[in-house]
Design an enzyme around this catalytic site. Structure first.
Site, PDB file in Angstrom:
ATOM      1  CB  CYS A 189      -0.629   9.924  42.971  1.00  0.00           C
ATOM      2  SG  CYS A 189      -0.158  11.434  42.093  1.00  0.00           S
ATOM      3  CB  CYS A 248      -0.832  20.925  34.563  1.00  0.00           C
ATOM      4  SG  CYS A 248      -1.068  20.429  36.281  1.00  0.00           S
ATOM      5  CB  CYS A 302       1.409  24.102  40.766  1.00  0.00           C
ATOM      6  SG  CYS A 302       3.062  23.745  40.094  1.00  0.00           S
ATOM      7  CB  CYS A 310       2.531  22.795  33.329  1.00  0.00           C
ATOM      8  SG  CYS A 310       4.145  22.560  34.119  1.00  0.00           S
ATOM      9  CD  GLU A 366      -7.008  17.220  42.474  1.00  0.00           C
ATOM     10  OE1 GLU A 366      -7.888  17.905  41.947  1.00  0.00           O
ATOM     11  OE2 GLU A 366      -6.130  16.602  41.812  1.00  0.00           O
ATOM     12  CB  CYS A 421      -2.170  16.788  38.468  1.00  0.00           C
ATOM     13  SG  CYS A 421      -1.579  18.052  39.579  1.00  0.00           S
TER      14      CYS A 421
END
Length: 560
Positions: free
Chosen positions: A112, A126, A119, A123, A98, A348
């Site tokens: 951004c 997220c 990832c 988290c 993204e 995100c």
């Protein structure tokens, strides 16, 4: 033979100018054409070679054959009512990343961008962290995200002013490629180092590496909690890198060495980390680690909700109370940030999650359409069968005969032969429907029970309408004789596809895979019982449990 792979093309969004000049010279074109080409792409936002009208036709044809304007394929783009543009790009290996462009009223335009596909930090609030890690992005893949926005803005007489490495992935876990891309943003796109921010959840060794790096980029730390236990629950990487004290020690070294202010990101989750008491804990934490209040800034932003996390964003009053406590009691500047692109899920990983759901839905619809075609084909076959069977039925006369190995029998007069009209249903036993010689040494006696045979024949004949004109054979009029005619009919098909050694091996491999999946589901359920919040992909796997168990039972039954 398989077709050769398509030739690799030069990416004109990412190739450095000296390399492009050398390449053009090898193609037989003047090296100065590189300036014209890059001007078209980076200053005018050209998306095709036909637009480059001041280039010779031969050069444009060579570029068409050997070059490409970017390697990222735009899959989805959404534009918010606040002007935010969010894109999902598909990479060469099918991964999705993204990029977001955020315009501001004061003239700033901030990109951004992503540093990883997925990832590994985990988290829990997220959307990207809930997906897991796929791979690192290359310097070119990172740089191109920025170069595209920069060229499009220049075509509109605007410029890209800021870049934040806050998209998908942990930038400091891809340190070398991220810093390589940042150097090119600085050198080739004219974006100053201090207008570029690198965000991290707290990869302590690479914060220390960034401290010594010559690039004067800004550092942002996703803190979100002032207590180790709470932070590890939200950001599992906290424990992996030594906890909050180790993190803030590295941040203190960064501030003292670079003389640059650090930003702490704080996602406000309603009734969890948004109270004045939590704000005081944060103020005291920074004070304890010797971080000067003029060298710290807190970015406060209400949480962007995701499907895999139950928490919600804090309301305006709670945001104001948190900010006021930090400023009045500790003198620490804090800014409540507006959630950009909230109407298009600009947080995100949220667009990628939406794209994946769309793909799954389309795949399911395609499977449904395929099943419908199969069902329609079966229906056509049944209708055809019904038409063929619409003639009046003649009651069958059951015959028993030997056809093993298709042995030819010499023709001779059969006392039981039937020469009347054709209306007899022939049949034979399918070789897998009944195996009378399954047990070695077992003998089947050829004793024939006439009474029982008569009863069965009467039962079958009574199930059909009486024949219109079928005369009984004369030979059947003798007492104790039964009309017995050789016949063949199809028996029902086998109920399993496991018919040979290869099929057995495939079935066993499938069973093994299913059992492994069911074990994984058991582990996921155990994690859920222990308080782990499962993501959408994990829940989708759990939803398949019943179907997988049924398939295992079917395989085990057929393998017996």
């Amino acid at each position: 033979a398989a077709a050769p792979p398509p030739p690799l093309k030069v990416n004109l969004h990412t190739i450095p100018k000296p390399e492009l000049s050398a390449l053009l010279k090898s193609w037989g074109h003047p090296p100065y054409r590189s300036t014209q080409i890059l001007k078209w792409i980076r200053d005018r936002g050209a998306s095709s070679f036909e637009e480059m009208t001041d280039l010779p036709l031969k050069l444009r044809r060579d570029l068409e054959e050997r070059a490409a304007i970017g390697s990222l394929v735009l899959d989805t783009e959404m534009v918010s009512k606040d002007g935010t543009r969010k894109r999902a790009y598909r990479l060469g290996d099918g991964q999705l990343i993204e990029s977001v462009l955020m315009p501001y009223e004061d003239g700033r335009n901030t990109a951004c961008v992503s540093s990883q596909a997925g990832c590994a930090m985990g988290c829990v609030f997220c959307a990207t962290g809930q997906m897991g890690f796929a791979r690192q992005l290359s310097p070119d893949e990172i740089f191109e995200q920025v170069a595209r926005f920069a060229s499009e803005l220049r075509a509109e007489d605007k410029r890209l002013t800021n870049v934040v490495m806050m998209g998908m992935g942990e930038p400091l876990a891809n340190y070398r490629n991220v810093m390589s891309a940042i150097r090119r943003m600085n050198d080739e796109l004219g974006i100053g180092s201090r207008r570029i921010t690198v965000s991290t959840v707290g990869v302590v060794p690479n914060i220390r590496k960034l401290t010594k790096d010559e690039m004067q980029v800004k550092l942002a730390v996703s803190l979100h909690c002032s207590d180790d236990k709470e932070r590890t629950a939200l950001l599992p990487a906290n424990g992996r890198y030594g906890g909050i004290d180790e993190l803030l020690s590295a941040v203190r070294e960064y501030v003292d060495t670079t003389k640059r202010r650090v930003t702490f990101e704080w996602a406000l989750i309603e009734n969890q980390n948004d109270t004045p008491e939590v704000a005081r804990d944060l103020g005291n934490l920074l004070k304890r680690h010797g971080l000067r209040r003029d060298m710290c800034h807190i970015n406060v932003i209400p949480l962007n909700p995701t499907g895999g996390f139950g928490g919600g964003p804090s309301g305006r009053k709670r945001v104001e109370g948190f900010v006021t406590t930090l400023e009045r009691e500790f003198g620490i500047s804090a800014t409540p940030r507006m959630r950009r692109g909230i109407d298009i899920d600009a947080g995100c990983g949220q667009l990628k999650a939406k794209v994946k759901k769309r793909e799954e839905r389309e795949a399911a619809e395609a499977n449904t359409a395929k099943d419908a075609l199969v069902d329609e084909s079966a229906a056509d076959e049944l209708r055809s069968f019904a038409r063929e069977s619409s003639a009046p039925l003649v009651p069958p006369v059951v015959g028993v005969y030997e056809d093993e190995n298709d042995v030819e029998v010499a023709e001779e007069e059969d006392p039981l032969a039937y020469s009347g009209p054709s209306g007899i249903v022939d049949f034979s036993l399918h070789d897998s429907a009944l195996d009378l010689d399954e047990e070695e040494g077992h003998v089947i006696h050829d004793e024939f029970n006439k009474d029982e045979a008569s009863r069965l024949i009467a039962l079958v004949q009574g199930s059909f309408p009486a024949p219109t004109s079928v005369a009984a054979p004369a030979s059947a009029a003798k007492e104790g004789q039964i009309a017995d005619v050789p016949a063949v009919v199809d028996m029902p098909k086998k109920t399993t596809t496991i018919t040979d050694d290869e099929a057995v091996r495939k079935a066993k491999r499938r069973r093994k895979k299913l059992l492994k999946n069911l074990k994984m589901i058991g582990n996921l359920r155990e994690l859920e019982r222990n308080g782990k919040v499962l993501n959408d992909e994990q829940r989708a796997k759990i939803s398949k449990e019943d179907g997988w168990r049924a398939e295992v039972e079917s395989l085990e039954h057929n393998l017996k």
